[in-house]
Design an enzyme around this catalytic site. Structure first.
Site, PDB file in Angstrom:
ATOM      1  N   ASP A  12      16.297  14.199   0.368  1.00  0.00           N
ATOM      2  CA  ASP A  12      16.111  15.633   0.527  1.00  0.00           C
ATOM      3  C   ASP A  12      14.997  16.075  -0.421  1.00  0.00           C
ATOM      4  O   ASP A  12      14.637  15.352  -1.361  1.00  0.00           O
ATOM      5  CB  ASP A  12      17.427  16.354   0.196  1.00  0.00           C
ATOM      6  CG  ASP A  12      17.355  17.839   0.497  1.00  0.00           C
ATOM      7  OD1 ASP A  12      16.719  18.212   1.495  1.00  0.00           O
ATOM      8  OD2 ASP A  12      17.925  18.617  -0.290  1.00  0.00           O
ATOM      9  N   ASP A  14      14.234  19.919  -1.655  1.00  0.00           N
ATOM     10  CA  ASP A  14      14.640  20.940  -2.623  1.00  0.00           C
ATOM     11  C   ASP A  14      15.943  20.553  -3.314  1.00  0.00           C
ATOM     12  O   ASP A  14      16.922  20.182  -2.664  1.00  0.00           O
ATOM     13  CB  ASP A  14      14.815  22.286  -1.924  1.00  0.00           C
ATOM     14  CG  ASP A  14      13.495  22.850  -1.430  1.00  0.00           C
ATOM     15  OD1 ASP A  14      12.605  23.076  -2.269  1.00  0.00           O
ATOM     16  OD2 ASP A  14      13.343  23.041  -0.207  1.00  0.00           O
TER      17      ASP A  14
END
Length: 268
Positions: A12, A14
């Site tokens: 991922d 953020d």
């Protein structure tokens, strides 16, 4: 499953690599280690606003050099999913889209025609300013028979001033008005993980997913058959892990703790 080496990675963005436009400590070293060992990887995001080029520029300003082809978004996954769904129909079809260039551009590249008149699909993504007029049009199209697709179920998104309503919140509004639930393509749907795996020619049993959310990143990784590493630098806190009926393979403080794991796991 754990006997297999890890020779591919999904991560991922953020909360794992960046936080409020700043690189998280260890993120650059993690990417450098993957490149050094020649391991395929993708940086994933449920955000459908930005194109790959936009996200590469954003990451560069944070000090992270990620090639465009190493970025995978819910917009790209959505366009790919719809292209596969319309294969054999003789045409890609038309779509009424609520979203930004990341989504409209991906759908255009996949061969869809964007239309406000009798569309085959209503495709909902994120935008900086949701328009009541556009939402009203979407409701009428769904009631008229258009198939309802949403890029991701995230109800809020971050901003310097606090949370903003995101795709899931607007989808709930359209559902309340139509009685029709959308099909969500992005995380936690393992479909997004499988599309990412296919994009780099990887296999789930030899791939690990790194994320900061138990309810999206980790559950999607588990359901796609991958091992998973939860970093505590983002949304999920350590005391929240045990509240879920599933567990990540590893729980670490940040991506910096994953760096020494990369070569070790690649050896098997």
């Amino acid at each position: 499953m754990t006997d297999h080496p890890v020779d591919s990675w999904l991560t991922d963005m953020d909360g794992v690599l960046v936080q409020e436009q700043h690189a998280i400590e260890g993120a650059s070293q993690f990417l450098t280690e993957l490149e050094r060992l020649g391991l395929p990887y993708l940086v994933l995001t449920n955000n459908s606003i930005y194109s790959r080029r936009d996200l590469r520029a954003r990451l560069l300003t944070s000090g992270l050099d990620v090639p465009e082809e190493r970025i995978w978004t819910s917009a790209l996954a959505t366009a790919q999913f719809l292209a596969e769904q319309t294969t054999g129909e003789g045409r890609r079809g038309t779509a009424f889209v609520i979203g930004e260039f990341g989504l409209t551009g991906a759908l255009h590249e996949a061969g869809f025609v964007l239309s406000e008149r009798d569309p085959d699909f209503v495709v909902l993504g994120e935008t900086r300013t949701y328009s009541f007029t556009s939402i009203t049009q979407a409701i009428r199209h769904v009631l008229g028979g258009a198939r309802f697709i949403a890029t991701n179920p995230d109800t809020t998104g971050p901003s310097p001033d606090g949370p903003l309503p995101a795709t899931g919140s607007v989808a709930a509004l359209i559902t309340a008005a139509t009685g029709v639930q959308p099909y969500y393509v992005g995380k936690p749907n393992p479909l997004m993980m499988r599309s990412a795996l296919n994009a780099i020619g990887a296999h789930s049993e030899t791939t690990a997913m790194v994320g900061d959310r138990m309810d999206t990143d980790i559950v999607a990784g588990i359901e796609a058959g991958m091992r998973s590493a939860l970093v505590l630098s983002g949304v999920t806190q350590r005391d929240e892990v045990t509240r879920h009926p599933f567990r990540p393979t590893w729980v670490v403080d940040s991506i910096a703790d994953v760096v020494p794991m990369v070569e070790e796991l690649a050896r098997g």
